[in-house]
Design an enzyme around this catalytic site. Structure first.
Site, short mmCIF file in Angstrom:
data_model
loop_
_atom_site.label_atom_id
_atom_site.label_comp_id
_atom_site.label_asym_id
_atom_site.label_seq_id
_atom_site.Cartn_x
_atom_site.Cartn_y
_atom_site.Cartn_z
N ASP A 12 41.67 48.22 28.54
CA ASP A 12 41.80 48.34 29.99
C ASP A 12 41.92 46.97 30.66
OD1 ASP A 12 41.25 49.31 32.81
OD2 ASP A 12 40.97 51.15 31.65
N SER A 62 43.68 51.75 36.76
CA SER A 62 43.23 52.58 35.63
C SER A 62 43.51 54.06 35.85
CB SER A 62 41.73 52.37 35.39
OG SER A 62 41.48 51.03 35.09
N HIS A 123 42.55 52.07 45.90
CA HIS A 123 41.68 53.15 46.38
C HIS A 123 42.11 53.67 47.74
CE1 HIS A 123 38.53 52.94 43.28
NE2 HIS A 123 38.87 51.66 43.21
N ARG A 153 38.12 43.01 46.07
CA ARG A 153 38.27 43.21 44.63
C ARG A 153 39.73 43.49 44.28
NH1 ARG A 153 33.90 46.26 40.88
NH2 ARG A 153 35.30 46.81 39.20
N ARG A 261 41.87 57.59 46.16
CA ARG A 261 41.45 57.64 44.76
C ARG A 261 40.04 58.23 44.69
NH1 ARG A 261 41.56 52.86 40.19
NH2 ARG A 261 39.53 53.32 39.31
N PRO A 262 39.84 59.24 43.84
CA PRO A 262 38.58 59.98 43.87
C PRO A 262 37.35 59.25 43.34
CG PRO A 262 40.33 61.28 42.85
CD PRO A 262 40.85 59.89 43.00
N ASP A 403 39.05 44.78 31.98
CA ASP A 403 39.19 45.14 33.40
C ASP A 403 37.89 44.92 34.16
OD1 ASP A 403 40.63 46.16 35.65
OD2 ASP A 403 39.44 47.99 35.47
N HIS A 407 37.34 41.76 36.83
CA HIS A 407 37.14 41.89 38.28
C HIS A 407 36.16 40.86 38.84
CE1 HIS A 407 39.64 45.16 39.47
NE2 HIS A 407 39.15 45.98 38.57
N HIS A 445 47.12 48.46 32.60
CA HIS A 445 47.57 47.56 33.67
C HIS A 445 47.04 46.18 33.34
CE1 HIS A 445 43.47 47.35 35.28
NE2 HIS A 445 43.41 48.67 35.11
#
EC number: 5.4.2.12
Length: 510
Positions: A12, A62, A123, A153, A261-262, A403, A407, A445
């Site tokens: 990731d 992701s 998001h 972020r 995005r949930p 990932d 961050h 990604h």
């Protein structure tokens, strides 16, 4: 020739970039990955923009990555759907929004908009909040309050001023709307059941508790002086001249949660919508008869209205494997478990027949730069045991580290994260090859490929760089123009299984 087991290994946030400065992927000692890259057929894949159903130039993420990989086709994302509906005007006729606005007019109550103030597009997008303000004006809603979450972020770590000023400009332009509370996403958008964080946001919104400021810029100034960047801003209350909160969420109000995005919207939504919520004591002011709208479907566990309902994805890889009687294992640590399950299955919560899942808990640390290996070793221990047990025909594995540590915008911890993953990758691939299986090593990604900018600043967002793909089968070649949607057809090709017509992706084998 069919291979079993076939493991799809998703590193990731592991992108490829020639520039070595700030590039943790380039700096890391990763002998296993490098050996597979040199020994086996390999290529690069596009994982951004229109290649994954996002607007052109938009970095992947992701959720989007796993949706596209699992679906075997380009899946048009919520961001693209909502943008299109705004452009074509359907957004302003959306019945779910209209009902929420009618509710507050009938009850003479307030409309609250929750959302991440950012154009990161991972998001949320601030344009969607602007569109709701335009619509509220058209619908003659009198009281609208924004509860803004700061990003830092998916965009720069101290970029919030741009978005707070933009929001104020929009309030002025429309003649409607006020900022009520401000929260770092670390609190309001937690997804790891750290209810103490979410509670701080809830208490700011409902009780007006927390640090108080006259405006968002004063809050930012104070936070930065205390070395608190956007993501970690303590949930704070904006007050009127007399010191009372601009607004709190009350009985009979309406909420529109504007993130699309949930995964990072679920917990806060559960607090406001679920009668049997047990995460913390919501107290006597918990709003009753709240009309709660989610921009997209967040989860079966969120009891709210949905403005943009999901589009069904039939014949994802998991479903096809199940139909053709292949067994499958999904395995990841907490941070990426929804991605290898829910998102990979096209938004389906339930397992398919023949599917098993293993969840390894992510470590309980404040930020993952403090523990760059995360739970990679535990994931690997569990998986190697499963491979040796010969139970599964197909394995979907995610290593979260590049990932989640990427961050942080810190080079050294991200290098350590990749080195830990490389060690684990070696163990997994060795176990597979010993059983006559094959691995497809790839990523969803970029991120770890640029954690520090060329001028030395932390880079906490994803990148639009290509991602690797390696297939551990000699004697084949892979084409170079691939996208994430081509991975599922490649898995089926290695198995010797049939590809359904819904999968418009094509095998990478030439």
């Amino acid at each position: 020739m069919s291979k079993k087991p076939v493991a799809l290994i998703i590193l990731d946030g592991f992108g490829l970039r020639e520039e070595e400065k700030g590039n943790a992927v380039a700096h890391a000692q990763k002998p296993n990955f490098d050996r597979y890259w040199n020994e086996f057929p390999h290529a690069t894949l596009r994982a951004d923009g229109e290649n994954v159903g996002l607007p052109e130039g938009q970095m992947g993420n992701s959720e989007v990555g796993h949706l596209n990989i699992g679906a075997g086709r380009i899946v048009y994302q919520s961001l693209t759907r909502v943008n299109l509906s705004i452009r074509e005007g359907d957004f302003f006729k959306n019945e779910t929004f209209i009902k929420a606005m009618d509710h507050v007019k009938e009850k003479q109550s307030a409309l609250h908009i929750y959302g991440l103030l950012s154009d990161g597009g991972i998001h949320s997008h601030i344009d969607h909040i602007y569109a709701l303000l335009d619509m509220a004006k058209q619908q003659n809603v009198e009281r609208v309050y924004v509860h803004g979450f700061l990003d830092g972020r998916d965009v720069g770590p101290t970029s919030a001023e741009v978005y707070l000023k933009g929001l104020q400009d929009k309030f002025d332009e429309v003649g409607l709307g006020k900022l009520a509370t401000v929260h770092g996403r670390y609190y309001a958008m937690d997804r790891d059941k750290r209810w103490d964080r979410v509670e701080k946001s809830y208490r700011a919104m409902v009780y007006g508790e927390g640090p108080s400021y006259k405006n968002g810029l004063e809050l930012l100034d104070d936070s930065y002086k205390n070395n608190i960047v956007d993501e970690f801003v303590i949930p704070s209350v904006i007050t009127e001249e007399d010191g009372t909160p601009v607004a709190t969420v009350k009985d009979d109000d309406a909420v529109i949660f504007c993130n699309f995005r949930p995964d990072r919207a679920i917990q806060l939504s559960q607090v406001f919508t679920n009668e049997d919520f047990r995460g913390f004591d919501r107290g006597e002011k918990m709003p009753k008869r709240l009309h709660f709208v989610c921009l997209t479907k967040f989860s079966e566990t969120v009891k709210g209205f949905v403005a943009f309902k999901p589009t069904n994805l039939d014949n994802t890889l998991g479903e096809v494997l199940s139909q053709q009687n292949y067994t499958q294992l999904r395995i990841a640590e907490t941070e990426k478990y929804p991605h290898v399950t829910f998102f990979f299955s096209g938004g389906r919560e339930d397992e398919f027949p023949g599917e098993e899942r293993i969840l390894i808990n992510s470590p309980k640390v404040a930020t993952y730069d403090l523990k760059p290996e995360m739970s990679a070793y535990e994931v690997t221990d569990a998986l190697v045991k499963e491979i040796e047990g010969e139970k599964h025909d197909v394995i979907i594995l995610n290593f979260a580290n590049p990932d989640m540590v990427g961050h942080s915008g810190m080079l050294e911890p991200t290098v350590k994260a990749i080195e830990a993953v490389d060690e684990c990758l070696g163990r997994v691939v060795d176990a597979l090859l010993q059983k006559g299986g094959a691995a497809i090593i790839t990523a969803d990604h970029g991120n770890a490929d640029e954690v520090v900018t060329l001028d030395g600043k932390p880079m906490t967002a994803h990148t639009t760089n290509k991602v690797p793909v390696i297939v551990t089968e000699k004697g084949i070649t892979l084409r170079e123009d691939g996208i994430l949607a081509d991975l599922a057809p490649t898995v089926l090709d290695l198995l010797g299984a049939d590809k359904p017509k819904e999968m418009t992706g094509k095998t990478l084998k030439q």
